[in-house]
Scaffold this motif. Structure first.
Motif, mmCIF file in Angstrom:
data_model
loop_
_atom_site.group_PDB
_atom_site.id
_atom_site.type_symbol
_atom_site.label_atom_id
_atom_site.label_comp_id
_atom_site.label_asym_id
_atom_site.label_seq_id
_atom_site.Cartn_x
_atom_site.Cartn_y
_atom_site.Cartn_z
ATOM 1 N N THR A 175 3.109 -1.439 -5.482
ATOM 2 C CA THR A 175 2.208 -2.383 -6.133
ATOM 3 C C THR A 175 1.229 -1.586 -6.987
ATOM 4 O O THR A 175 0.996 -0.409 -6.708
ATOM 5 C CB THR A 175 1.427 -3.196 -5.077
ATOM 6 O OG1 THR A 175 0.461 -4.019 -5.736
ATOM 7 C CG2 THR A 175 0.691 -2.306 -4.087
ATOM 8 N N LYS A 206 -3.521 -1.273 -5.476
ATOM 9 C CA LYS A 206 -4.431 -0.260 -4.933
ATOM 10 C C LYS A 206 -4.765 0.807 -5.969
ATOM 11 O O LYS A 206 -5.688 1.580 -5.792
ATOM 12 C CB LYS A 206 -3.820 0.361 -3.682
ATOM 13 C CG LYS A 206 -4.045 -0.447 -2.402
ATOM 14 C CD LYS A 206 -3.295 -1.732 -2.307
ATOM 15 C CE LYS A 206 -3.656 -2.551 -1.078
ATOM 16 N NZ LYS A 206 -2.589 -3.455 -0.671
ATOM 17 N N ASP A 230 7.673 0.392 1.910
ATOM 18 C CA ASP A 230 6.559 -0.203 1.160
ATOM 19 C C ASP A 230 5.538 0.892 0.859
ATOM 20 O O ASP A 230 4.808 1.337 1.740
ATOM 21 C CB ASP A 230 5.958 -1.318 2.023
ATOM 22 C CG ASP A 230 4.736 -1.985 1.382
ATOM 23 O OD1 ASP A 230 4.261 -1.507 0.334
ATOM 24 O OD2 ASP A 230 4.260 -2.983 1.956
HETATM 25 C C1 LIG Z 1 -2.043 -4.282 0.010
HETATM 26 C C2 LIG Z 1 -0.675 -4.140 0.525
HETATM 27 C C3 LIG Z 1 0.377 -4.869 -0.032
HETATM 28 C C4 LIG Z 1 0.165 -6.040 -0.972
HETATM 29 O O1 LIG Z 1 -0.043 -5.684 -2.229
HETATM 30 P P1 LIG Z 1 -0.122 -6.756 -3.399
HETATM 31 O O2 LIG Z 1 0.722 -6.167 -4.445
HETATM 32 O O3 LIG Z 1 -1.569 -6.804 -3.756
HETATM 33 O O4 LIG Z 1 0.400 -8.077 -2.919
HETATM 34 C C5 LIG Z 1 1.667 -4.623 0.415
HETATM 35 N N1 LIG Z 1 1.895 -3.738 1.394
HETATM 36 C C6 LIG Z 1 0.913 -3.050 1.982
HETATM 37 C C7 LIG Z 1 1.227 -2.093 3.065
HETATM 38 C C8 LIG Z 1 -0.414 -3.241 1.568
HETATM 39 O O5 LIG Z 1 -1.396 -2.601 2.203
#
Ligand SMILES: *Cc1c(COP(=O)(O)O)cnc(C)c1O
Length: 360
Positions: free
Chosen positions: A215, A218, A188
């Motif tokens: 994602t 961030k 991830d």
């Molecule tokens: C913020 C975060 C996510 C979730 O991200 P979204 O796309 O906003 O659902 C997934 N994994 C980690 C490690 C995160 O910190």
């Protein structure tokens, strides 16, 4: 007779407490790893036009083909790998858990890490195993290997860099863990934009059990809810059966397309955040009694004597961060602060110094 939820809802759901999002109205908001910068004015104007033109009377393109093409270009995703979009990567975690939740199946991660892995395992009825990191938040390779041998997890999630600790794990150790895993491993990379190019994207071809998840949250588009999963077709074709057909809506597709056509703009913002991270790190580390951990993400983890007192004091001063004290034994005394704009960080630092005098 009254029909009562306690008799019908699954007991593990009854036992959960809902994911808590604190009110942040009017506050300096440094609690959720958001990018503090907006798109430039000219792009926002163009965005308004694109959104006005978006056919919201129609269902979205179920495959979001145009967006996927731009995403591939923006993030250099090779043509031989498939891309699946999610309504945030949270949805992708959920799809993965649902798909692998055979009776008795286990989801394994390390701890402390992203809390949604554990929560979503529960939603999907998977058994959850959390393997402790080392006290310095490094990966305990031997412990993960032993746990995998013992628990035979169908699904392993590793955040790289990790949240809430901010560090990246040793890549060679992670590679060995992927090789030894009896099931699927998902790396991830939610914080990829801040990690100086470190990534497991290239590793996807070296393993038949590795998927990469990212994602755009961030990177500056948290409000759009868009995550993506990258991997070989033989995995993604199965997972795609669980994706609800219109999970990425028309407005998100249109807005994300425009933003990713200008991904350099977002990456420039990420570079500013990385510079600010170094400045904020040094300013905090210079304060007495404050330990700041190394970060490759857009936030800093710190340890203080009285985390709850500091958190409350900052909140009273209008600065919202995250108190992690009590969430895991290794996070005793820990706070997490998202890197904001120079001005926000200044406000935070001044408030932090005042509270540190009150809670030494
Ligand atoms: C913020 C975060 C996510 C979730 O991200 P979204 O796309 O906003 O659902 C997934 N994994 C980690 C490690 C995160 O910190």
């Amino acid at each position: 007779m009254t029909v009562s939820p306690e008799h019908l809802i699954r007991p593990e759901i009854l036992a959960l407490s809902a994911y808590h999002v604190p009110a942040a109205g009017g506050m300096v908001k440094l609690d959720a790893m958001e990018n503090p910068y907006r798109l430039p004015e000219a792009l926002n104007t163009e965005l308004a036009g694109r959104l006005a033109a978006a056919p919201i009377n129609r269902y979205p393109d179920p495959r979001a083909g145009a967006l996927v093409d731009i995403l591939r270009r923006a993030f250099s995703i090779p043509a031989h790998l498939e891309v699946m979009l999610g309504n945030g990567s949270d949805e992708l975690i959920q799809i993965l858990a649902l798909a692998l939740a055979r009776p008795g199946a286990t989801l394994l991660s390390v701890e402390p890490s992203f809390v949604m892995y554990r929560m979503i395992a529960g939603f999907a009825g998977m058994r959850y195993v959390g393997v402790p990191l080392r006290p310095d938040f490094g990966l305990d390779e031997a412990a993960v290997l032993a746990a995998m041998e013992r628990e035979k997890p169908a699904l392993v999630f590793i955040a790289y860099p990790n949240n809430p600790t901010g560090n990246v794990f040793d890549a060679a150790a992670l590679e060995r863990i992927i090789r030894a895993a009896p099931g699927l491993v998902v790396v991830d990379e939610a914080y990829h934009a801040f990690a100086g190019g470190l990534s497991f994207l290239d590793a996807v071809d070296r393993h038949d059990n590795l998927l990469l998840m990212r994602t755009v949250s961030k990177l500056g588009l948290a409000g759009l809810r868009l995550g993506y999963l990258v991997g070989p077709a033989r995995w993604l074709a199965e997972l795609d059966k669980l994706r609800l057909p219109y999970n990425v809506n028309v407005l998100t597709q249109a807005a994300a397309q425009l933003a990713l056509e200008h991904v350099r703009e977002l990456e420039g913002q990420a570079e500013r955040i990385v510079e600010e991270r170094a400045r904020l790190h040094d300013a905090l580390a210079a304060l007495p009694g404050v330990v700041v951990f190394p970060s490759q993400a857009n936030f800093l983890l710190l340890r203080v004597a009285d985390a709850a007192g500091m958190f409350e004091g900052l909140r009273r001063q209008g600065v919202l961060i995250k108190n992690l004290h009590g969430s895991h034994p290794f996070l005793a005394g820990c706070l997490r602060v998202t890197v904001g704009t120079p001005k926000e960080n200044h406000v935070f630092l001044e408030a932090f110094k005042t509270e540190l005098d009150r809670h030494p």
